[in-house]
Design an enzyme around this catalytic site. Structure first.
Site, PDB file in Angstrom:
ATOM      1  N   GLY A  79       0.783  -1.223   0.000  1.00  0.00           N
ATOM      2  CA  GLY A  79       0.000   0.000   0.000  1.00  0.00           C
ATOM      3  C   GLY A  79       0.814   1.272   0.000  1.00  0.00           C
ATOM      4  O   GLY A  79       0.483   2.236  -0.696  1.00  0.00           O
TER       5      GLY A  79
ATOM      6  N   ASN B 221      -8.589   3.798   8.309  1.00  0.00           N
ATOM      7  CA  ASN B 221      -7.917   2.734   9.046  1.00  0.00           C
ATOM      8  C   ASN B 221      -7.992   2.901  10.560  1.00  0.00           C
ATOM      9  O   ASN B 221      -7.692   1.957  11.293  1.00  0.00           O
ATOM     10  CB  ASN B 221      -6.441   2.652   8.620  1.00  0.00           C
ATOM     11  CG  ASN B 221      -5.719   3.975   8.778  1.00  0.00           C
ATOM     12  OD1 ASN B 221      -6.101   4.974   8.177  1.00  0.00           O
ATOM     13  ND2 ASN B 221      -4.666   3.992   9.583  1.00  0.00           N
TER      14      ASN B 221
ATOM     15  N   GLN C  93      -7.846  -0.909   3.206  1.00  0.00           N
ATOM     16  CA  GLN C  93      -8.722  -1.506   4.224  1.00  0.00           C
ATOM     17  C   GLN C  93     -10.044  -2.008   3.645  1.00  0.00           C
ATOM     18  O   GLN C  93     -10.939  -2.396   4.403  1.00  0.00           O
ATOM     19  CB  GLN C  93      -9.016  -0.474   5.320  1.00  0.00           C
ATOM     20  CG  GLN C  93      -7.813  -0.054   6.127  1.00  0.00           C
ATOM     21  CD  GLN C  93      -7.283  -1.167   7.019  1.00  0.00           C
ATOM     22  OE1 GLN C  93      -7.993  -2.095   7.380  1.00  0.00           O
ATOM     23  NE2 GLN C  93      -6.003  -1.066   7.377  1.00  0.00           N
TER      24      GLN C  93
ATOM     25  N   SER D   4      -2.854  -3.709  -0.397  1.00  0.00           N
ATOM     26  CA  SER D   4      -1.709  -4.322   0.276  1.00  0.00           C
ATOM     27  C   SER D   4      -2.078  -5.730   0.699  1.00  0.00           C
ATOM     28  O   SER D   4      -3.057  -5.937   1.417  1.00  0.00           O
ATOM     29  CB  SER D   4      -1.309  -3.489   1.498  1.00  0.00           C
ATOM     30  OG  SER D   4      -0.125  -3.982   2.078  1.00  0.00           O
TER      31      SER D   4
ATOM     32  N   HIS E  32      -0.889  -8.033   2.731  1.00  0.00           N
ATOM     33  CA  HIS E  32      -0.876  -8.540   4.105  1.00  0.00           C
ATOM     34  C   HIS E  32      -2.103  -8.119   4.901  1.00  0.00           C
ATOM     35  O   HIS E  32      -2.295  -8.551   6.043  1.00  0.00           O
ATOM     36  CB  HIS E  32       0.411  -8.134   4.833  1.00  0.00           C
ATOM     37  CG  HIS E  32       0.486  -6.703   5.243  1.00  0.00           C
ATOM     38  ND1 HIS E  32       0.252  -6.296   6.536  1.00  0.00           N
ATOM     39  CD2 HIS E  32       0.785  -5.584   4.552  1.00  0.00           C
ATOM     40  CE1 HIS E  32       0.409  -4.980   6.623  1.00  0.00           C
ATOM     41  NE2 HIS E  32       0.724  -4.521   5.434  1.00  0.00           N
TER      42      HIS E  32
ATOM     43  N   THR F 148      12.668  -7.022 -10.755  1.00  0.00           N
ATOM     44  CA  THR F 148      12.296  -8.411 -10.968  1.00  0.00           C
ATOM     45  C   THR F 148      11.086  -8.770 -10.114  1.00  0.00           C
ATOM     46  O   THR F 148      11.085  -8.565  -8.896  1.00  0.00           O
ATOM     47  CB  THR F 148      13.470  -9.341 -10.621  1.00  0.00           C
ATOM     48  OG1 THR F 148      14.590  -8.995 -11.426  1.00  0.00           O
ATOM     49  CG2 THR F 148      13.101 -10.796 -10.866  1.00  0.00           C
TER      50      THR F 148
ATOM     51  N   CYS G 290       0.848   2.120  12.163  1.00  0.00           N
ATOM     52  CA  CYS G 290       1.958   2.893  11.590  1.00  0.00           C
ATOM     53  C   CYS G 290       2.370   4.049  12.473  1.00  0.00           C
ATOM     54  O   CYS G 290       3.434   4.627  12.296  1.00  0.00           O
ATOM     55  CB  CYS G 290       1.576   3.400  10.199  1.00  0.00           C
ATOM     56  SG  CYS G 290       1.350   2.084   8.989  1.00  0.00           S
TER      57      CYS G 290
END
Length: 382
Positions: A69, A149, A178, A199, A201, A237, A325
């Site tokens: 994200g 969030n 979210q 994102s 995870h 990559t 965060c």
């Protein structure tokens, strides 16, 4: 253990980890290589892209793989600024965005761009009329998150999109980190949304993987230059195993989405109704449709948020102080500050964020633990 911090990160599903492990062991060639080891890697990468696109109802060419994200937010914001700076340097966002958006905006301001930060109402929502009033001839981007969030507010993305129909040259970005798996695809992928960031995870896949939905025909300047991967938009990559695992996670999430949302709503309601009974508890989230199913933010007046977090940890229950965060920085919740919540309450705020693994039994256990935690703080709050 009861894990109520799913907005910070989610446990990786065994099936998803199995996909990552299998691909890592069996398909380890570089997808850009022309030899026979590169071909299956390329094919799996594109198969993963097609699967995600199909599940979300978009085109495969509109899915760009990223590391998550924060990269996605930075790329869309700064990529728009670079690509459209000759048309203007004005950007509109809200005062309740994630740090990845706020800090990217701040960096652009240092480079001469002008950012309008829209206020929110007492529920943390932006008013579409304020977006309309802020638009100018030199506006190049509007960036509004889908789901907050910290308290779970769902922003009026569709209504803002309707306003932006009259401004086709303005990019419209939605931070949707979210939102995936929460029954909100019709909000995130409404006709006028140009970019949405995700994102992995946050939906039971691995950290370090994610993607951006980039509507066909909308151009961004790349931030990562190199070998021209991802159609020249994001060089480097590709993490084939990670993206294949992410595609599987999205498929599993979508298969159980309706039931998961219903279950999260029931768990949240059970906790909400229990917390309502206490005089010194302030609820910042609500049970109305304006709030997502998985987030509940509250405060025990007079008790700092980190103290509450550790008190529940003693009961093997894991919650957080608003955004993960910023929680370790012990910063006042930016969303609550924007809502004009008094600092003493904002500093006491904690967040429960649910996942599909949480049950009503978890709610019962949390409520029982809350009674003990609250009683332990009685001398402080009376």
């Amino acid at each position: 253990m009861i894990y109520f911090d799913n907005s910070a990160t989610t446990p990786v599903w065994p099936e998803v980890l199995a996909t990552f492990d299998q691909v890592t062991k069996q398909i380890w060639g570089n997808p850009s290589s022309l030899h026979k080891l590169g071909e299956p890697a390329w094919n799996l990468l594109e198969q993963s892209r097609r699967q995600i696109a199909q599940l979300l109802g978009v085109l495969p060419s509109e899915i760009i793989f990223t590391s998550g994200g924060s990269e996605g937010d930075n790329w869309v914001i700064k990529g728009t600024a670079l690509a459209k700076r000759q048309f203007g340097k004005h950007i509109i966002t809200s005062s309740v965005e994630h740090a990845a958006v706020r800090n990217a905006m701040a960096q652009l301001e240092e480079l001469g761009f002008e950012v309008t930060y829209l206020p929110v109402d007492q529920t943390g929502r932006v008013k579409p009329a304020d977006v309309q009033a802020a638009l100018r001839s030199d506006t190049i981007l509007v960036s509004i998150m889908a789901v907050n969030n910290e308290i779970g507010t769902i922003q009026p993305i569709k209504e803002i999109g309707e306003i932006l129909q009259a401004y086709p040259r303005v990019h419209f970005m939605v931070d949707a980190v979210q939102a995936l798996g929460k029954g909100l695809d019709d909000v995130v992928f409404s006709d006028r949304v140009d970019f949405a960031t995700f994102s992995a995870h946050k939906f039971h896949a691995l950290r370090g993987t994610g993607f951006v939905y980039a509507k066909q025909g909308r151009q961004l300047a790349p931030l990562i230059n190199g070998g021209g991967q991802e159609r020249g938009q994001r060089s480097g990559t590709e993490n084939v195993a990670g993206f294949a695992a992410m595609a599987r996670a999205i498929r599993l999430v979508k298969e159980k989405e309706a039931q998961s949302v219903k279950q999260e709503q029931a768990v949240r309601a059970a906790i909400f109704k229990h917390l309502q009974q206490f005089d010194h508890v302030h609820l910042f989230s609500d049970l109305t449709p304006q709030f997502a199913s998985h987030v509940l933010c509250f405060a025990i007046e007079g008790v700092r948020g980190e103290t509450v977090v550790h008190a529940f940890e003693d009961h093997d229950i894991y919650i957080s102080t608003t955004s993960a965060c910023s929680s370790k920085k012990q910063a006042e919740a930016s969303t609550l500050a924007a809502m004009k919540v008094p600092t003493r309450l904002a500093e006491s705020a904690v967040r429960i964020s649910l996942g599909d693994q949480n049950t009503l039994a978890d709610a019962v256990a949390f409520n029982q633990a809350f009674d003990q935690v609250y009683a332990g703080f009685q001398k402080i709050i009376d």
